[in-house]
Design an enzyme around this catalytic site. Structure first.
Site, PDB file in Angstrom:
ATOM      1  N   GLU A 169       8.130 -54.793   8.579  1.00  0.00           N
ATOM      2  CA  GLU A 169       7.048 -53.887   8.910  1.00  0.00           C
ATOM      3  C   GLU A 169       7.758 -52.482   9.074  1.00  0.00           C
ATOM      4  O   GLU A 169       7.451 -51.925  10.218  1.00  0.00           O
ATOM      5  CB  GLU A 169       6.008 -54.231  10.077  1.00  0.00           C
ATOM      6  CG  GLU A 169       5.527 -55.666   9.838  1.00  0.00           C
ATOM      7  CD  GLU A 169       4.356 -55.670  10.869  1.00  0.00           C
ATOM      8  OE1 GLU A 169       4.161 -54.949  11.801  1.00  0.00           O
ATOM      9  OE2 GLU A 169       3.619 -56.717  10.901  1.00  0.00           O
ATOM     10  N   GLU A 353       3.130 -63.354   8.075  1.00  0.00           N
ATOM     11  CA  GLU A 353       2.313 -63.081   9.420  1.00  0.00           C
ATOM     12  C   GLU A 353       1.090 -63.449   9.304  1.00  0.00           C
ATOM     13  O   GLU A 353       0.417 -62.385   8.496  1.00  0.00           O
ATOM     14  CB  GLU A 353       2.844 -61.915  10.270  1.00  0.00           C
ATOM     15  CG  GLU A 353       4.209 -62.022  10.882  1.00  0.00           C
ATOM     16  CD  GLU A 353       4.625 -60.722  11.793  1.00  0.00           C
ATOM     17  OE1 GLU A 353       3.489 -60.202  12.152  1.00  0.00           O
ATOM     18  OE2 GLU A 353       5.717 -60.574  11.968  1.00  0.00           O
TER      19      GLU A 353
HETATM   20  C1  GCO Z   1       4.320 -57.700  13.621  1.00  0.00           C
HETATM   21  C2  GCO Z   1       4.806 -57.948  14.655  1.00  0.00           C
HETATM   22  C3  GCO Z   1       4.610 -58.809  15.527  1.00  0.00           C
HETATM   23  C4  GCO Z   1       3.482 -58.625  16.365  1.00  0.00           C
HETATM   24  C5  GCO Z   1       2.293 -58.984  15.726  1.00  0.00           C
HETATM   25  C6  GCO Z   1       0.846 -58.907  16.651  1.00  0.00           C
HETATM   26  O1  GCO Z   1       5.240 -57.886  12.603  1.00  0.00           O
HETATM   27  O2  GCO Z   1       3.175 -56.750  13.434  1.00  0.00           O
HETATM   28  O3  GCO Z   1       5.776 -58.600  13.621  1.00  0.00           O
HETATM   29  O4  GCO Z   1       5.865 -58.630  16.128  1.00  0.00           O
HETATM   30  O5  GCO Z   1       3.445 -59.317  17.626  1.00  0.00           O
HETATM   31  O6  GCO Z   1       2.044 -58.322  14.525  1.00  0.00           O
HETATM   32  O7  GCO Z   1       0.861 -57.403  16.801  1.00  0.00           O
END
Ligand code: GCO
Length: 446
Positions: A169, A353
Site C-alpha cells: 500500500e 488483504e
Molecule cells: C493495510 C494495512 C493493514 C491494516 C488494515 C486495516 O495494508 O491497510 O496493511 O496493516 O491493519 O488495512 O486497516
C-alpha cells in the site's frame, strides 16, 4: 456456535491458496532487538495514536511466533503473509543484524515444515528512523537503500519464500504519511505526497530487479490498496470529482506499475506538487510483475468540492459499517476486479488483504463475530463472481490472523480472526476462525 461457511466453488478447491496476513510492526514487539522505525517515533507524538499506545510489545510475536505459526496451520490455511521489518535487518551503521535475519529464516523454515506457503512483504510501512532522519521517502536515496536491504533478505531467504511483495500500500505510506500526516512520519503538505509516492514506486522497481536476480523462481509483485469511488450524485461535477479521487488515490499507483505512465493528472498538478521524475524511472517502475496484490476493505462516495476538487463522504446513513466506520459493500470488490480487468492488461491478481474490525468481546472464553463470518463469505463470493467473469485471481488472504496494533487507532480496533488478550498474550480463535477452519479442512482438491 454455528460455523457454517459457504463459499463458491472457485475458491473452495485446495489448489486455490487461502491465507491469513499480518505485518511486522503490528504484531512483533521486540522493540529492543531492532532499530527504531518511523512508527516508534510517531507513537510518541501526543495525539498521533488514539490510545497513546505503541509497538513495543504488540502481540509479542517475537516470543510467540512458533505458537502463532502453529495456529495458522491448525486453522487449515494454505499460506501465511507476513512482513519483514527493515529496521530489524539493517542497522543504522549499515551492518546486518544477523539475529534479525535468523528470526525470519527460522520462521520461514517452520512455515515450510508445516506445509504453509510463505508470502513475504518487504515493506509494510516501518521505515527505519535513521533513514527518515535523511528525508525518508522524500529522499530519492531511500529507494536505493530499499533495494540494498531487499538484496540482503532475498539472498538470506533463498529457497524459503513462495511469493514476494515489494511494498504494501504505497498510497498509505505516501499520502497518509507525507501529505495527510495521519500516519508516520506525520508530515503534512500537498507538496510531499506525490514526491514520496514516486520514490516508493521507484523503490518497488529497483527491488523487482533485485528479486529477478536473487529469486528468479519466486512469484514477485506489489500490493496496492483500492477504494472504489462512487459519485454521490449523477451530476457531472460529482462524476468528475469521483474520477479525480480515483486518479489521485488508486490509479496513481497501479497505472505506472502496469503501463509505465502516470495518470494524465500529472500534467495538471501545480509544479510544487509534481514528483521529481528522472529519465528511466518509469521504465524501472513498470518492470513486469508476476502478480498484482489487491487489498480491499470498503468503497466511498465522492462529491465535488470547490477548493479541493473532490471530497470523500462518510457512508450513507443506515449503511452497514464495520467498527472502523467503513461501509460493508462486497459488490464493490467484484466491480473493482472487473474494472481493473477492463482497464489493464492485468497480471494474475491476489487478494492480499480483506477483512473487518468488529467490536469483539471475550465472553466465557469465546468471541462470537457472526458479522465477520458474513463479511468474509460475501467478499470471497464477490471474488468468485469476478473469476467467473474472467478475472484471473490466484489467492485470497484474510486480514488479519491476530488482533493487533491498528496504526493510528492503536489497539482499539480488532481485525483478527483470533482474539488477543493483550494482558496475558492469550490467543482465542473467534467464531470466524472456527468457521474458516471448518470450511478449509473440508475442501477438496479439484
Ligand atoms: C493495510 C494495512 C493493514 C491494516 C488494515 C486495516 O495494508 O491497510 O496493511 O496493516 O491493519 O488495512 O486497516
Amino acid at each position: 456456535m454455528t460455523t457454517n461457511f459457504s463459499v463458491n466453488k472457485q475458491l473452495s478447491s485446495t489448489s486455490f491458496p487461502i491465507g491469513v496476513a499480518t505485518s511486522a510492526f503490528q504484531i512483533e514487539g521486540g522493540r529492543d532487538s531492532r532499530e527504531a522505525s518511523i512508527w516508534d517515533t510517531f507513537c510518541t507524538k501526543p495525539g498521533a495514536v488514539k490510545d497513546g499506545s505503541n509497538g513495543f510489545v504488540a502481540c509479542d510475536h517475537i516470543e510467540y511466533w512458533q505458537d502463532d505459526i502453529e495456529l495458522v496451520a491448525s486453522l487449515g490455511f494454505d499460506a501465511y503473509r507476513f512482513s519483514v521489518s527493515w529496521p530489524r535487518i539493517i542497522r543504522a551503521d549499515g551492518s546486518i543484524n544477523q539475529q534479525g535475519v535468523l528470526f525470519y529464516t527460522h520462521l520461514l523454515t517452520l512455515l515450510k515444515q508445516k506445509g504453509l506457503k510463505a508470502y513475504v512483504t518487504l515493506y509494510h510501512w516501518d521505515l527505519p528512523q535513521y533513514l527518515e532522519d535523511q528525508g525518508g521517502w522524500l529522499n530519492r536515496d531511500t529507494a536505493r537503500a530499499f533495494a540494498d536491504y531487499v538484496d540482503v533478505v532475498s539472498r538470506a531467504f533463498n529457497g524459503l519464500v513462495d511469493c514476494y511483495a515489494t511494498l504494501n500500500e504505497p498510497f498509505c505510506s505516501a499520502y497518509l504519511g507525507y501529505e495527510a500526516g495521519v500516519h508516520a512520519p506525520g508530515k503534512t503538505g500537498k507538496q510531499y505526497g506525490k514526491k514520496a509516492a514516486h520514490h516508493l514506486l521507484l523503490a518497488h522497481g529497483l527491488a523487482m530487479q533485485v528479486l529477478r536476480k536473487n529469486a528468479p523462481d519466486v512469484t514477485s509483485g506489489i500490493v496496492l490498496n483500492f477504494t472504489p469511488y462512487y459519485a454521490a450524485s449523477e451530476q457531472q461535477k460529482d462524476c468528475a470529482a469521483t474520477q479525480l479521487a480515483h486518479d489521485h488515490h488508486n490509479d496513481w499507483y497501479v497505472r505506472p506499475v502496469l503501463t509505465g505512465k502516470y495518470p494524465e493528472l500529472l500534467s495538471l498538478l501545480p509544479e510544487d506538487e509534481q514528483p521529481d521524475i528522472y529519465e528511466g524511472d518509469l521504465a524501472l517502475i513498470s518492470t513486469p510483475i508476476d502478480y498484482l496484490g489487491v487489498n480491499y476493505y470498503t468503497r466511498s462516495f465522492v462529491q465535488h468540492d470547490d477548493n479541493e476538487g473532490f471530497t470523500i463522504l462518510p457512508p450513507e446513513h443506515g449503511a452497514p459499517v464495520s467498527a472502523m466506520g467503513w461501509e460493508i459493500f462486497p459488490n464493490a470488490l467484484r466491480d473493482l476486479l472487473l474494472q481493473l480487468h477492463r482497464d489493464y492488461d492485468l497480471p494474475p491478481v491476489q487478494i492480499t488483504e480483506n477483512g473487518m474490525a468488529c467490536d469483539d468481546v471475550l465472553i466465557n472464553g469465546e468471541v462470537d463475530d457472526p458479522i465477520r463470518v458474513q463479511y468474509l463469505q460475501d467478499h470471497m463470493n464477490a471474488v468468485a463472481q469476478a473469476m467467473e467473469s474472467g478475472v484471473n485471481v490466484t489467492a485470497y488472504f484474510v486480514w488479519s490472523l491476530l488482533d493487533n496494533f491498528e496504526w493510528a487507532e492503536g489497539y482499539l480496533k480488532r481485525f483478527g480472526i483470533v482474539y488477543v488478550d493483550y494482558s496475558s498474550q492469550r490467543r482465542v480463535p473467534k467464531r470466524s476462525a472456527q468457521a474458516l477452519k471448518h470450511w478449509l479442512t473440508r475442501r477438496q482438491s479439484v
